[in-house]
Design a protein around this motif. Structure first.
Motif: not given
Length: 294
Positions: A57, A62, A74, A78, A87, A134
Motif C-alpha cells: 500500500c 495509499w 490512508v 486517496r 491503480r 478505504f
C-alpha cells in the motif's frame, strides 16, 4: 449503500471449545452456517502478512506520509476502490506475489480445525483473495451474497474470513445472516456495487451474527450462508482482510478455484521470485482431485 441495514445483530459464539468435540462442532455449523474461532491463529503470523500488504500500500502511495505503517492510515485524498481501476490492479498484482499471503492460507491451525469439521483431508483452494476497504466508501462495502455463486463446485466449501489485525465493527467487520443457508442456493442474484459486484436481497427484519474481531480471530462461512461486509466508518484507517476457501478433498472442485484471483496473472507470474523448490508452488497438484470445468 451496498450494505443491507441490520437491526438485529447477535454476537458470534466462540467455537474453539468444540474443536475436541467434532459432533458438536458439526451441529453448530449446520445450525449457524458459520463458525467463529477466537484467537485461532498466532497474532505474529497475521501481523506479518498485514505488514507486507501495508508495505505494498505504501509503495503505491495509499498511506499517509510519516504515519506508522502498521496503523494503516490512508492518505487524505486517496480512495482506491476494488475494480478494474489500473491503480487497484497494480496494487493487487503485487499483493498476490507475496508468499506470506498464500502461506497463511495453509496455516496448520486452519487446516486442523477444518479437518475436524470435514472429518477428512482438507483441500485449500489456491484462489486466495485480499480486500482493502478505504474509509467512508460505504457504497462499495461488500453487499450481501452467497460465495457459492462465485465458487461452484462443492456446496460444502467454506470461506475463512480473516482480518489482518484488530477489526472492530466500525472498521468494517463481516456479518452473517442467521439461518439463510438453510434455504439453499439463491438464484435471484442482481448486480450491485461493492466487492464481487453481485448481491441477493435480504430483508431488514433478518437477524445477523456480527461483532468485533481481534487479531488472530477467524470466521468460517459456509458457501450457502448469506454474508456482507460492514461499512468502514473510521476517519482514516484502511480495513485489510483475506478470504481463503476450503473444502473436503474428496468433493469436486471447479477448475477456476485453483487459478489466481481476478485472472490478471498466471501462477508463473506470481511465483517468479519464489524459490524454484518452494513446497507452496502448485501444492494442490500433489493430490488426486476431482477437478471440473464448470
Amino acid at each position: 449503500m451496498a450494505m443491507t441495514t441490520m437491526r438485529d445483530v447477535q454476537p458470534y459464539v466462540d467455537s474453539m471449545p468444540l474443536l475436541t468435540d467434532p459432533q458438536a462442532l458439526r451441529l453448530r455449523a449446520r445450525q449457524d452456517g458459520c463458525l467463529f474461532f477466537r484467537g485461532l491463529l498466532p497474532q505474529d503470523d497475521v501481523l506479518d502478512v498485514r505488514g507486507r500488504v501495508l508495505d505494498v500500500c505504501a509503495r503505491h502511495g495509499w498511506l499517509a506520509e510519516g504515519s506508522d505503517l502498521m496503523e494503516g492510515i490512508v492518505h487524505a485524498d486517496r480512495a482506491v476502490i476494488e475494480s478494474r481501476d489500473p491503480r487497484w490492479q497494480a496494487f493487487y498484482c503485487d499483493v498476490l506475489k507475496l508468499r506470506a499471503f498464500h502461506a497463511l492460507a495453509l496455516n496448520r491451525a486452519i487446516i486442523n480445525a477444518l479437518g475436524v469439521l470435514f472429518g477428512e483431508a482438507v483441500l485449500p483452494h489456491s484462489r486466495n483473495i485480499c480486500r482493502a476497504m478505504f474509509p467512508q466508501t460505504q457504497t462499495h462495502s461488500t453487499p450481501p451474497h452467497q460465495d457459492h455463486f462465485y465458487i461452484g463446485g462443492s456446496d460444502e466449501t467454506w470461506t475463512a474470513w480473516i482480518p489482518l489485525g484488530d477489526c472492530p465493527a466500525e472498521l468494517g467487520s463481516l456479518a452473517v445472516a442467521c439461518g439463510m443457508h438453510e434455504a439453499g442456493f439463491i438464484r435471484d442474484v442482481h448486480e450491485a456495487q461493492g466487492a464481487g459486484g453481485s448481491a441477493v436481497d435480504v430483508g431488514e427484519e433478518t437477524a445477523w451474527f456480527g461483532g468485533d474481531f481481534q487479531c488472530g480471530d477467524v470466521l468460517f462461512v459456509h458457501s450457502l450462508a448469506v454474508h456482507q461486509g460492514r461499512d468502514n466508518e473510521t476517519e482514516d484507517r484502511l480495513r485489510l482482510s483475506v478470504d481463503y476457501r476450503y473444502q473436503p478433498q474428496s468433493h469436486p472442485v471447479r477448475a477456476d478455484s485453483l487459478l489466481p484471483h481476478m485472472g490478471w496473472q498466471d501462477w508463473e507470474d506470481i511465483y517468479a521470485d519464489w524459490d524454484a523448490d518452494d513446497p507452496l508452488r502448485y501444492y494442490w497438484q500433489a493430490w488426486d482431485l476431482n477437478v471440473q470445468e464448470s
